[in-house]
Design a protein around this motif. Structure first.
Motif, PDB file in Angstrom:
ATOM      1  N   GLU A  29       0.711  -0.944   0.324  1.00  0.00           N
ATOM      2  CA  GLU A  29       0.134  -0.002  -0.423  1.00  0.00           C
ATOM      3  C   GLU A  29       0.531   1.218  -0.064  1.00  0.00           C
ATOM      4  O   GLU A  29       0.333   2.599  -0.557  1.00  0.00           O
ATOM      5  CB  GLU A  29      -1.072  -0.125   0.883  1.00  0.00           C
ATOM      6  CG  GLU A  29      -2.127  -1.583   1.259  1.00  0.00           C
ATOM      7  CD  GLU A  29      -3.393  -0.946   2.091  1.00  0.00           C
ATOM      8  OE1 GLU A  29      -3.257  -0.543   3.146  1.00  0.00           O
ATOM      9  OE2 GLU A  29      -4.410  -1.726   2.289  1.00  0.00           O
ATOM     10  N   ALA A  30       1.865   1.155   0.620  1.00  0.00           N
ATOM     11  CA  ALA A  30       2.815   2.644   0.900  1.00  0.00           C
ATOM     12  C   ALA A  30       3.933   2.563  -0.673  1.00  0.00           C
ATOM     13  O   ALA A  30       3.367   3.946  -0.916  1.00  0.00           O
ATOM     14  CB  ALA A  30       3.848   2.628   2.075  1.00  0.00           C
ATOM     15  N   ALA A  31       3.953   1.088  -1.211  1.00  0.00           N
ATOM     16  CA  ALA A  31       4.513   1.679  -2.567  1.00  0.00           C
ATOM     17  C   ALA A  31       3.715   2.632  -3.146  1.00  0.00           C
ATOM     18  O   ALA A  31       4.446   2.154  -4.091  1.00  0.00           O
ATOM     19  CB  ALA A  31       4.954   0.397  -3.004  1.00  0.00           C
ATOM     20  N   ASN A  32       2.210   1.229  -3.817  1.00  0.00           N
ATOM     21  CA  ASN A  32       1.675   2.518  -4.578  1.00  0.00           C
ATOM     22  C   ASN A  32       1.000   3.314  -4.643  1.00  0.00           C
ATOM     23  O   ASN A  32       0.821   3.971  -5.974  1.00  0.00           O
ATOM     24  CB  ASN A  32       0.078   0.961  -4.793  1.00  0.00           C
ATOM     25  CG  ASN A  32       1.011  -0.285  -4.855  1.00  0.00           C
ATOM     26  OD1 ASN A  32       1.668  -0.274  -6.329  1.00  0.00           O
ATOM     27  ND2 ASN A  32      -0.054  -1.450  -4.512  1.00  0.00           N
ATOM     28  N   ALA A  33       1.134   3.460  -3.355  1.00  0.00           N
ATOM     29  CA  ALA A  33       0.343   4.962  -3.051  1.00  0.00           C
ATOM     30  C   ALA A  33       1.825   6.261  -3.394  1.00  0.00           C
ATOM     31  O   ALA A  33       0.951   7.606  -3.382  1.00  0.00           O
ATOM     32  CB  ALA A  33       0.697   5.683  -1.561  1.00  0.00           C
ATOM     33  N   THR A  34       2.614   5.759  -3.874  1.00  0.00           N
ATOM     34  CA  THR A  34       3.855   6.874  -5.198  1.00  0.00           C
ATOM     35  C   THR A  34       3.213   6.649  -6.615  1.00  0.00           C
ATOM     36  O   THR A  34       4.028   7.196  -6.693  1.00  0.00           O
ATOM     37  CB  THR A  34       5.308   6.372  -4.631  1.00  0.00           C
ATOM     38  OG1 THR A  34       5.617   5.626  -4.781  1.00  0.00           O
ATOM     39  CG2 THR A  34       5.115   6.109  -2.874  1.00  0.00           C
TER      40      THR A  34
END
Length: 217
Positions: free
Chosen positions: A80-85
């Protein structure tokens, strides 16, 4: 070997967030399941892009390794943190070797802030039949004479995508070659007029500086 040249389009100002997360959480965890994480870069001409390269022994190994990683604990914890970028992660070229070899350096340890001054340039050509021989016989010698010798070359791998949850670009024929310079000031661009008749689209140049933990340095 099967290579992926991946280039993500990021949300404005989020590149350093993704780079930090990637180098902390997604390097050793990919390698643990059989993915060779070769190089990560900052794109000098696009602050909102993240290009990187990984490799696999073959397409069957690629399927097994990607399945293991993307169902595994590291990706599940941080996806989720990666995809949020990211805005887009589908600009992916599936490639096979077509001459030369990417040199490798020892990977700096986790948390390293070690900088490197080198510049890598990936040139992407859209081509027709017979281009590999033409490049080797007529283009590469001119590039080398002009101070830009190709370090490694790659061409489209047409095998079926064995992990369709991650799309790759299809329906195109590309040839990609890499050059390395000790520093950005050393960069050269060599004009090869004969190329114009062999390309089916304008060439694309990615000017890349390695991140702290890249093994391409």
């Amino acid at each position: 070997m099967i290579y992926e040249l991946r280039r993500y389009t990021l949300r404005p100002g989020r590149r350093e967030t993704l780079l930090s997360l990637f180098e902390r959480e997604f390097v050793e965890t990919q390698e643990a399941v059989g993915i060779d994480v070769i190089g990560q870069f900052r794109d000098l001409d696009d602050p909102d892009a993240f290009p990187w390269i990984r490799a696999f022994p073959d397409m069957a190994a690629r399927k097994a390794a990607l399945t293991a990683f993307y169902t595994g604990p590291a990706w599940q914890a941080h996806r989720e943190a990666a995809n949020a970028t990211m805005i887009d992660s589908t600009d992916v070229l599936l490639l096979r070797p077509a001459g030369g070899r990417l040199p490798r350096w020892d990977r700096p340890p986790l948390g390293s802030g070690e900088a490197t001054s080198s510049l890598w340039v990936a040139t992407i050509y859209h081509v027709g039949p017979g281009f590999e021989a033409f490049f080797a016989d007529e283009v590469a010698p001119l590039l080398a004479a002009g101070g830009t010798p190709p370090v490694a070359c790659f061409a489209t791998e047409h095998a079926e995508n064995t992990y369709p949850l991650l799309p790759v670009r299809t329906g195109e024929e590309v040839f990609v070659w890499f050059a390395r310079f000790e520093r950005e000031a050393d960069e050269r661009v060599v004009d090869v007029p004969a190329l114009a008749q062999r390309l089916t689209a304008p060439p694309r140049r990615l000017r890349l500086t390695p991140t702290p933990r890249s093994t391409l340095r």
